[in-house]
Design an enzyme around this catalytic site. Structure first.
Site, PDB file in Angstrom:
ATOM      1  CG  ASP A 239      -0.516  10.835   3.534  1.00  0.00           C
ATOM      2  OD1 ASP A 239      -1.577   9.432   4.219  1.00  0.00           O
ATOM      3  OD2 ASP A 239      -0.729  11.018   4.634  1.00  0.00           O
TER       4      ASP A 239
ATOM      5  CG  LEU B 178      -1.997   1.034   1.316  1.00  0.00           C
ATOM      6  CD1 LEU B 178      -3.572   0.720   1.974  1.00  0.00           C
ATOM      7  CD2 LEU B 178      -1.630   2.040   2.352  1.00  0.00           C
ATOM      8  CG  LEU B 179       1.547   5.466  -2.607  1.00  0.00           C
ATOM      9  CD1 LEU B 179       2.896   5.518  -3.628  1.00  0.00           C
ATOM     10  CD2 LEU B 179       0.128   5.977  -3.417  1.00  0.00           C
TER      11      LEU B 179
ATOM     12  NE  ARG C 218      -2.779  11.330  11.729  1.00  0.00           N
ATOM     13  CZ  ARG C 218      -3.827  10.856  12.441  1.00  0.00           C
ATOM     14  NH1 ARG C 218      -3.638  10.522  14.142  1.00  0.00           N
ATOM     15  NH2 ARG C 218      -5.621  10.729  12.381  1.00  0.00           N
ATOM     16  CG  ASP C 219      -0.028  14.205   8.963  1.00  0.00           C
ATOM     17  OD1 ASP C 219       1.017  13.516   9.795  1.00  0.00           O
ATOM     18  OD2 ASP C 219      -1.598  14.191   8.541  1.00  0.00           O
TER      19      ASP C 219
ATOM     20  CB  SER D 275       2.424  11.686   6.611  1.00  0.00           C
ATOM     21  OG  SER D 275       2.819  11.272   5.934  1.00  0.00           O
TER      22      SER D 275
END
Length: 494
Positions: A46, A43-44, A167-168, A108
């Protein structure tokens, strides 16, 4: 659909040969893309760490090697000279198996050059012995050999005033070059989406909590804001984020969105002052986690790429044990009160053979598996069907009404239907009518750019062997079609 145990999802990849058989099966899929970035296995999701550094573009993406499942995440690394043809470099960031601050995934983030080194800022997804999540903002230095050196301690840990959903990290450098901010998507304890801000005078240490970003009028807009970014384009500030747990008009029952607000950012008061409403970034069915490249040094534009997918969604290739791809990179500028997204000029380099449009008795022309279609359109209604059968039935419809001045994309006519709960039709008003379409077809996606970037519809599609025709049933258009050359080499590189 396969049910995954926790142990299967969070299994550590110790040897590339563990997924070699999976790769050998996946590459036989008829839905493997020709010129879009896609996962080598699994799976891909972000895009991460998008940046110009060392005379090339670096891009990473979230990767789970085992299948179409959100489990243990790695950063997979690709590079490009022109943003069109990409070279796989393999896995970069790997989670530490037992004691690391990212023991359950390198989530991410973003990247920034410092001198002759590239630094990666990411969320360490940590679970303790009771499986309680703790989110850490971590940093790694990318060496000249392509392998990262992780700093032993995170820049900072979770803020106790918010839930575990923090997050991110997006790293932002002020114009003076002496002040730095990291913004994070977050969630209040009463489940409201927010952005929290950290500040430092050094990119590598000394980070302190600066406060919560105030966005007047958006205090109750979704239950979590993912993938935040603040970009400066054409003298305006653009706040981009992905609000979750909220339904928006015209987008079915879907609760995951990607959009932006145009306004002005006051860093002293940590206030983003909106000049209008929240705009959806992409009107298609599958677009999320958009990321703008750092370090391009051009305040009139930005370069954006996104995940052509959605959280909490499934796709027909899930049964083949792989899922996901990225959109084509786009050039962002401002026109009036909206962002304009244009295909990069360099994409013309991928054009191969120019085809003559030949229609059969049903008025249908063959639609190549990988193609670019350009249509200059005279005033009036238009009905274009893509991915029909040879009799012109079914497929994905693109329709424009001159009376209502609206364009609608509907994929309910495809044989493979999925994520129907999110809606199968999307409509966008066109104040100036419809004059041009530029459409990029790949084996399992379509990206429709309207009126030189005024709107874009990005969607996954999975046509059967019979669904490889197109038909213009209403309207007057000058149409050109080119086949497209491959842009990412399919190879087993972990």
């Amino acid at each position: 659909m396969r049910e995954w145990t926790r142990e299967e999802r969070y299994r550590v990849l110790k040897d590339p040969q563990e997924v070699k058989d999976l790769y050998d099966r996946i590459i036989k899929s008829g839905y493997r893309q020709t010129y879009h970035i896609q996962p080598v296995t699994g799976l891909l999701n972000d895009p991460n760490g998008f940046v110009w550094f060392d005379n090339k573009w670096h891009l990473f993406y979230q990767w789970c090697p085992w299948g179409a499942v959100h489990g243990l995440k790695y950063w997979y690394h690709v590079v490009s000279k022109d943003l069109i043809t990409w070279k796989n470099l393999g896995v970069c960031l790997m989670p530490d198996e037992i004691y690391g601050y990212d023991n359950k995934g390198a989530y991410s983030g973003s990247a920034m050059p410092i001198g002759d080194k590239l630094y990666l800022y990411y969320t360490g997804n940590n679970r303790d012995e009771d499986y309680i999540r703790h989110s850490y903002t971590c940093i790694a230095k990318l060496g000249s050999d392509g392998w990262p050196e992780k700093y032993p301690l995170p820049l900072f840990g979770p803020n106790p005033d918010y839930t575990e959903n923090q997050r991110d990290p997006k790293i932002i450098v002020m114009p003076d070059g002496e002040t730095y901010y990291i913004i994070l998507g977050a969630q209040t304890k009463d489940n409201k989406g927010r952005i929290i801000v950290y500040k430092s005078e050094n990119l590598l240490h000394g980070w302190t909590f600066a406060g919560e970003l105030k966005v007047p009028g958006f205090e109750d807009f979704g239950g979590m804001w993912e993938c935040p970014s603040i970009e400066r384009i054409g003298g305006k500030d653009i706040l981009m984020f992905c609000p979750q747990h909220i339904k928006l008009p015209g987008r079915g029952d879907g609760t995951n969105h990607n959009g932006y607000i145009i306004g002005n950012m006051d860093w002293d008061s940590l206030t983003f002052i909106p000049e209008g409403r929240f705009h959806v970034l992409d009107f298609g069915f599958d677009s999320y986690a958009a990321a703008c490249a750092n370090n391009i040094e051009d305040e009139d534009k930005a370069i954006l790429i996104a995940w052509m997918g959605l959280p909490d969604a499934s796709y027909p290739t899930d049964d083949e044990e792989w899922s996901g791809c990225l959109t084509l990179p786009r050039e962002l500028t401002i026109r009036g009160r909206r962002l304009i997204q244009k295909p990069l000029p360099e994409l013309k380099k991928l054009r191969a053979e120019k085809l003559e449009v030949r229609e059969n008795e049903a008025g249908c022309a063959v639609l190549p598996e990988a193609a670019e279609i350009v249509m200059d359109i005279r005033p009036g209604d238009l009905n274009l069907e893509l991915f029909t059968d040879e009799s012109g039935q079914g497929g994905l419809s693109v329709s424009y009404s001159e009376d209502s001045r609206e364009i609608t994309v509907d994929r309910s006519g495809m044989q493979f239907r999925f994520n129907e709960v999110n809606g199968e039709s999307r409509t966008r008003p066109l104040e100036d009518g419809l004059s041009n379409l530029r459409i990029f077809i790949d084996r399992s996606s379509v990206e429709i750019f309207v009126n030189d970037g005024d709107a874009v519809f990005s969607s996954r599609v999975f046509p059967t062997e019979q669904e490889h025709f197109m038909k213009l049933s209403t309207g007057d258009a000058f149409t050109r079609i080119w086949t497209i050359n491959p842009a990412v080499k399919e190879e087993f590189l972990i």
